[in-house]
Design a protein around this motif. Structure first.
Motif, PDB file in Angstrom:
ATOM      1  N   CYS A   1       0.842  -1.191   0.000  1.00  0.00           N
ATOM      2  CA  CYS A   1       0.000   0.000   0.000  1.00  0.00           C
ATOM      3  C   CYS A   1       0.880   1.245   0.000  1.00  0.00           C
ATOM      4  CB  CYS A   1      -0.912  -0.018   1.232  1.00  0.00           C
ATOM      5  SG  CYS A   1      -1.841   1.514   1.433  1.00  0.00           S
TER       6      CYS A   1
ATOM      7  N   CYS B   1      -7.285   2.370   3.233  1.00  0.00           N
ATOM      8  CA  CYS B   1      -6.684   3.681   2.953  1.00  0.00           C
ATOM      9  C   CYS B   1      -7.433   4.389   1.840  1.00  0.00           C
ATOM     10  CB  CYS B   1      -5.218   3.540   2.570  1.00  0.00           C
ATOM     11  SG  CYS B   1      -4.172   3.126   3.959  1.00  0.00           S
TER      12      CYS B   1
ATOM     13  N   CYS C   1      -0.169   3.345   3.761  1.00  0.00           N
ATOM     14  CA  CYS C   1       0.181   2.808   5.081  1.00  0.00           C
ATOM     15  C   CYS C   1       1.373   1.857   5.025  1.00  0.00           C
ATOM     16  CB  CYS C   1      -1.019   2.121   5.737  1.00  0.00           C
ATOM     17  SG  CYS C   1      -1.552   0.611   4.928  1.00  0.00           S
TER      18      CYS C   1
HETATM   19 ZN   LIG Z   1      -3.124   1.161   3.307  1.00  0.00          ZN
END
Ligand SMILES: [Zn+2]
Length: 51
Positions: free
Chosen positions: A5, A39, A8
């Motif tokens: 990701c 997210c 994050c």
């Molecule tokens: Zn994330």
């Protein structure tokens, strides 16, 4: 298969990612990023809901 990701930093299963393509008009051109679903909902979706 997993992707990291871009927000994050978690490694998430490919099926649980959102693929973002960013195409700024500069010399670096298109960048693609993967973010996880949580997210995306927390950080990206609100960007498009502001008026
Ligand atoms: Zn994330």
């Amino acid at each position: 298969m997993t992707e990291q990701c871009g927000i994050c930093g978690e490694r998430v299963p490919f099926d649980a990612t959102v693929h973002l393509l960013v195409n700024p008009q500069d010399e670096e051109g298109i960048r693609d990023r993967f973010v996880c679903q949580s997210c995306h909902e927390a950080e990206i979706t609100p960007l498009f809901q502001r008026r």
